[in-house]
Design a protein around this motif. Sequence first.
Motif, PDB file in Angstrom:
ATOM      1  N   ALA A  90       0.834  -1.210   0.000  1.00  0.00           N
ATOM      2  CA  ALA A  90       0.000   0.000   0.000  1.00  0.00           C
ATOM      3  C   ALA A  90       0.871   1.263   0.000  1.00  0.00           C
ATOM      4  CB  ALA A  90      -0.931   0.000   1.202  1.00  0.00           C
ATOM      5  N   LEU A  91       1.939   1.255   0.781  1.00  0.00           N
ATOM      6  CA  LEU A  91       2.845   2.403   0.789  1.00  0.00           C
ATOM      7  C   LEU A  91       3.495   2.590  -0.578  1.00  0.00           C
ATOM      8  CD1 LEU A  91       4.311   4.652   2.336  1.00  0.00           C
ATOM      9  CD2 LEU A  91       6.052   2.952   2.940  1.00  0.00           C
ATOM     10  N   GLY A  92       3.922   1.500  -1.200  1.00  0.00           N
ATOM     11  CA  GLY A  92       4.510   1.583  -2.537  1.00  0.00           C
ATOM     12  C   GLY A  92       3.525   2.145  -3.549  1.00  0.00           C
ATOM     13  N   ALA A  93       2.264   1.704  -3.466  1.00  0.00           N
ATOM     14  CA  ALA A  93       1.243   2.212  -4.381  1.00  0.00           C
ATOM     15  C   ALA A  93       1.010   3.710  -4.171  1.00  0.00           C
ATOM     16  CB  ALA A  93      -0.057   1.439  -4.198  1.00  0.00           C
ATOM     17  N   LEU A  94       0.990   4.148  -2.919  1.00  0.00           N
ATOM     18  CA  LEU A  94       0.807   5.580  -2.649  1.00  0.00           C
ATOM     19  C   LEU A  94       1.991   6.406  -3.155  1.00  0.00           C
ATOM     20  CD1 LEU A  94      -0.774   5.541   0.921  1.00  0.00           C
ATOM     21  CD2 LEU A  94      -1.851   6.228  -1.227  1.00  0.00           C
ATOM     22  N   VAL A  95       3.193   5.903  -2.982  1.00  0.00           N
ATOM     23  CA  VAL A  95       4.379   6.614  -3.469  1.00  0.00           C
ATOM     24  C   VAL A  95       4.339   6.708  -4.991  1.00  0.00           C
ATOM     25  CG1 VAL A  95       6.894   6.440  -3.695  1.00  0.00           C
ATOM     26  CG2 VAL A  95       5.817   6.120  -1.466  1.00  0.00           C
ATOM     27  N   LEU A  97       1.690   6.594  -6.929  1.00  0.00           N
ATOM     28  CA  LEU A  97       0.610   7.510  -7.284  1.00  0.00           C
ATOM     29  C   LEU A  97       1.041   8.961  -7.090  1.00  0.00           C
ATOM     30  CD1 LEU A  97      -2.376   7.929  -8.086  1.00  0.00           C
ATOM     31  CD2 LEU A  97      -2.911   7.846  -5.657  1.00  0.00           C
ATOM     32  N   TYR A  98       1.678   9.239  -5.969  1.00  0.00           N
ATOM     33  CA  TYR A  98       2.121  10.609  -5.682  1.00  0.00           C
ATOM     34  C   TYR A  98       3.099  11.094  -6.748  1.00  0.00           C
ATOM     35  CZ  TYR A  98       4.544  14.494  -3.475  1.00  0.00           C
ATOM     36  OH  TYR A  98       5.111  15.713  -3.227  1.00  0.00           O
ATOM     37  N   PHE A  99       4.144  10.299  -7.011  1.00  0.00           N
ATOM     38  CA  PHE A  99       5.135  10.745  -7.989  1.00  0.00           C
ATOM     39  C   PHE A  99       4.579  10.735  -9.411  1.00  0.00           C
ATOM     40  CE2 PHE A  99       8.141   9.933  -4.529  1.00  0.00           C
ATOM     41  CZ  PHE A  99       8.821  11.144  -4.553  1.00  0.00           C
ATOM     42  N   GLY A 100       3.656   9.830  -9.707  1.00  0.00           N
ATOM     43  CA  GLY A 100       3.009   9.846 -11.014  1.00  0.00           C
ATOM     44  C   GLY A 100       2.214  11.121 -11.228  1.00  0.00           C
ATOM     45  N   LEU A 101       1.456  11.529 -10.218  1.00  0.00           N
ATOM     46  CA  LEU A 101       0.710  12.789 -10.332  1.00  0.00           C
ATOM     47  C   LEU A 101       1.645  13.992 -10.354  1.00  0.00           C
ATOM     48  CD1 LEU A 101      -2.292  12.050  -7.958  1.00  0.00           C
ATOM     49  CD2 LEU A 101      -2.314  12.159 -10.449  1.00  0.00           C
ATOM     50  N   LEU A 102       2.732  13.934  -9.596  1.00  0.00           N
ATOM     51  CA  LEU A 102       3.696  15.032  -9.590  1.00  0.00           C
ATOM     52  C   LEU A 102       4.339  15.198 -10.964  1.00  0.00           C
ATOM     53  CD1 LEU A 102       5.219  17.128  -7.817  1.00  0.00           C
ATOM     54  CD2 LEU A 102       6.936  15.347  -7.445  1.00  0.00           C
ATOM     55  N   PHE A 103       4.748  14.095 -11.598  1.00  0.00           N
ATOM     56  CA  PHE A 103       5.349  14.175 -12.934  1.00  0.00           C
ATOM     57  C   PHE A 103       4.320  14.607 -13.955  1.00  0.00           C
ATOM     58  CE2 PHE A 103       8.605  10.942 -11.388  1.00  0.00           C
ATOM     59  CZ  PHE A 103       9.554  11.918 -11.151  1.00  0.00           C
ATOM     60  N   ALA A 104       3.078  14.126 -13.843  1.00  0.00           N
ATOM     61  CA  ALA A 104       2.026  14.550 -14.780  1.00  0.00           C
ATOM     62  C   ALA A 104       1.784  16.040 -14.642  1.00  0.00           C
ATOM     63  CB  ALA A 104       0.750  13.762 -14.512  1.00  0.00           C
ATOM     64  N   TYR A 105       1.787  16.573 -13.436  1.00  0.00           N
ATOM     65  CA  TYR A 105       1.610  18.005 -13.246  1.00  0.00           C
ATOM     66  C   TYR A 105       2.769  18.777 -13.842  1.00  0.00           C
ATOM     67  CZ  TYR A 105       1.094  22.491 -10.931  1.00  0.00           C
ATOM     68  OH  TYR A 105       0.969  23.824 -10.675  1.00  0.00           O
ATOM     69  N   ALA A 106       4.000  18.280 -13.666  1.00  0.00           N
ATOM     70  CA  ALA A 106       5.184  18.950 -14.188  1.00  0.00           C
ATOM     71  C   ALA A 106       5.164  18.952 -15.719  1.00  0.00           C
ATOM     72  CB  ALA A 106       6.457  18.269 -13.685  1.00  0.00           C
ATOM     73  N   VAL A 107       4.672  17.915 -16.336  1.00  0.00           N
ATOM     74  CA  VAL A 107       4.665  17.828 -17.803  1.00  0.00           C
ATOM     75  C   VAL A 107       3.541  18.658 -18.389  1.00  0.00           C
ATOM     76  CG1 VAL A 107       4.236  16.230 -19.730  1.00  0.00           C
ATOM     77  CG2 VAL A 107       5.787  15.583 -17.877  1.00  0.00           C
ATOM     78  N   PHE A 108       2.347  18.606 -17.815  1.00  0.00           N
ATOM     79  CA  PHE A 108       1.199  19.253 -18.425  1.00  0.00           C
ATOM     80  C   PHE A 108       0.895  20.646 -17.895  1.00  0.00           C
ATOM     81  CE2 PHE A 108       0.294  14.670 -18.922  1.00  0.00           C
ATOM     82  CZ  PHE A 108       0.331  14.628 -20.310  1.00  0.00           C
ATOM     83  N   ALA A 109       1.582  21.089 -16.872  1.00  0.00           N
ATOM     84  CA  ALA A 109       1.280  22.408 -16.325  1.00  0.00           C
ATOM     85  C   ALA A 109       2.206  23.472 -16.855  1.00  0.00           C
ATOM     86  CB  ALA A 109       1.355  22.389 -14.823  1.00  0.00           C
TER      87      ALA A 109
END
Length: 109
Positions: A90-95, A97-109
């Motif tokens: 569960a911790l691995g999945a949260l990490v 998810l967090y970094f996936g959303l962070l990279f998606a924000y960095a690419v698309f923002a």
Amino acid sequence: MPDSTAPTALDSTAPDSTARPPRTAVETEVPPARKAHRCKRCGRPFARAESLALHRGLAHGHDLGPAEQEAYADALDDERADLRRFRIVALGALVLLYFGLLFAYAVFA
């Protein structure tokens, strides 16, 4: 000396009883196609022998024999290992998810 006829805190027949039932008082069901493992002391059915061993240790721990105590200890160790593995996954999945959303924000923002 306390009155033996007075309702106890866990007595569900007490008029103003707001006490929670014991942890092992949860209703259990076994699918009709599966063999039920029944507790010899209270008759509750369990789908797995490990669940029965945990129940015996939690609900009837004061009068277990040596073999039942060993089965409870083994089932408890397995349960703890399964919970530890779940927490790590569960911790691995949260990490991720967090970094996936962070990279998606960095690419698309």
